[in-house]
Scaffold this active site. Sequence first.
Site, PDB file in Angstrom:
ATOM      1  N   LYS A  13     -10.221  -6.735   0.506  1.00  0.00           N
ATOM      2  CA  LYS A  13     -10.708  -5.328   0.527  1.00  0.00           C
ATOM      3  C   LYS A  13     -11.100  -5.091  -0.724  1.00  0.00           C
ATOM      4  O   LYS A  13     -10.046  -5.135  -1.755  1.00  0.00           O
ATOM      5  CB  LYS A  13      -9.741  -4.171   1.323  1.00  0.00           C
ATOM      6  CG  LYS A  13     -10.272  -2.602   1.356  1.00  0.00           C
ATOM      7  CD  LYS A  13      -9.480  -1.874   2.157  1.00  0.00           C
ATOM      8  CE  LYS A  13     -10.206  -0.638   2.009  1.00  0.00           C
ATOM      9  NZ  LYS A  13      -9.184   0.336   2.971  1.00  0.00           N
ATOM     10  N   CYS A  20     -11.796  -0.487   7.014  1.00  0.00           N
ATOM     11  CA  CYS A  20     -11.586   1.084   7.063  1.00  0.00           C
ATOM     12  C   CYS A  20     -12.530   1.764   6.149  1.00  0.00           C
ATOM     13  O   CYS A  20     -13.678   1.901   6.403  1.00  0.00           O
ATOM     14  CB  CYS A  20     -10.276   1.141   6.834  1.00  0.00           C
ATOM     15  SG  CYS A  20      -9.720   3.062   7.214  1.00  0.00           S
ATOM     16  N   GLU A  62      -8.381  -3.481  11.919  1.00  0.00           N
ATOM     17  CA  GLU A  62      -7.532  -3.560  10.562  1.00  0.00           C
ATOM     18  C   GLU A  62      -6.009  -3.885  10.837  1.00  0.00           C
ATOM     19  O   GLU A  62      -5.340  -3.198  11.628  1.00  0.00           O
ATOM     20  CB  GLU A  62      -7.810  -2.372   9.866  1.00  0.00           C
ATOM     21  CG  GLU A  62      -7.121  -2.381   8.606  1.00  0.00           C
ATOM     22  CD  GLU A  62      -7.279  -0.871   7.663  1.00  0.00           C
ATOM     23  OE1 GLU A  62      -6.985  -1.018   6.462  1.00  0.00           O
ATOM     24  OE2 GLU A  62      -7.472  -0.066   8.530  1.00  0.00           O
TER      25      GLU A  62
END
Length: 502
Positions: A322, A374, A264
Amino acid sequence: MNRFLEWKWEILAPLFGVMLTLAFAPYDFAYLALIALAFFYRFCNELSAVRAAVTGYLFGLGLFGSGIWWVYVSMHDFGGANPLSAGFLTVLLTGLWAGFPALTAALSVKVFSKIGAGIRVIAFAWIWVAMEYVRGNWIFNGFPWLQVAYSQIETPLAGFAPIGGVYGSGFLLALSAAILAEIWCKRSLSRLGSVVLILIWGGGFGLKGGVWTHAIGEPITVTLVQGNIDQNQKWQPNQRLRTLTLYRQFTEQHWDSDVVIWPETSVPAFMTEVKDWFLDPLARQAREHGVDLVISLPVNGAGKDYYNSVITLGEHEALYHKIHLLPFGEYLPLQPLSGWVLDQLQIPLGNFTAGSDEQPLLQAGGYSFVTTICYEDAFGELVRRQAAQAAYLVNVTNDGWFGDTAEPHQHMQMAQMRALETGRYLVRATNTGLSGFVQPDGRLGKQAPLFTSMTLTDTIVPMAGSTPYVRLGDQGVFMVLIGLVALSQAWACLPRRQQQSA
């Protein structure tokens, strides 16, 4: 001594909350979860609703106080908050989540007063997982940490994960604990309860060998790059070139792989800042060697919007933004109040924009994959709804925010559950660890240690097919559980109806 006996439940509750934490990684005393939940069930049978709520709250303080204390490390050590501010917010979050065991206890007492033992154990298990579902999906965008099923990755109950997911498995764990508590008290369920326990745990043991998906191609060679860039240095402008050079050099050592994955925000700059001089040349190299790269970086959107994203470079170039943002980390809920409070506490946080729910899957190595960034791999439903079209799962994360705590281990345990639920390989690249490969049965393959700069290479097999959980989803699982409660209640009422008719 008499005073201890009078308040024994309240005194012992925090200790049993800590015991439940010890069932999770990195401690992995999985069967302590049974004891902790059996204690929880016991005091729900012994106390009034008010005392049970207080005892449940104390249990929650023990659980979350010992289980998510690493929030302090994130805010103080890496977020720059002063000790008082970081401590205050850690206590505040612990107190908030402790409210859910309190509510579970109070509801259980209310329900228990109206039903017999047979339905009581089922009702308790349903209330427990229903509260986990609310906590995991509704409050502040969801906080599914320390849901009890994650502690059972290595036990027979893991066999039920491809069928019922984290909530189905958690239901069976809570049911088992309640039955054990009833047997312990030598109540009416001793014989029947023993049979049910054998069926649950024996059935789970048998299911652990089950195969729900199948291979659809030859193995793919995947390399994970774990840069181990210090979080305090990562975003310093004078460190950017050094970071990018490290990742490029690691990648160039593995042009014989099919896919190379970076963690990430491995690129510590917006895409527009590095596209021409870094990303485009790297993409040309990747195409020349027949390699697909999976890289994470922030991306500018329209206006003031910006995204936490993953880009694929190589044969198929595309972006994923995301979807499920981290509250108080990537966005601020309860605005403007939360923003004002955090400004007063002088805690700097990001304010990202969430990506669309309808984004197409990325491709690498010739196959589509589910991307999670994540925190997203903590949400089974998010992964499940895309899994049928994907051949494998990819998670990129940066657990460097939490230092040498339990958090990276707990996070990996949650990633293992996603592989198990979907019957697919999961590959996980992290900045400081734990990077690794997870097999479709949830077992860990190769894994990189924490705080080591290295690459990790292994093969995965592209998979197809859908597990029952992928077809049902969380809502389907809860419909089945509601049906089970209703059938149990009808069965419990049947003898009374027969007696009345006679």
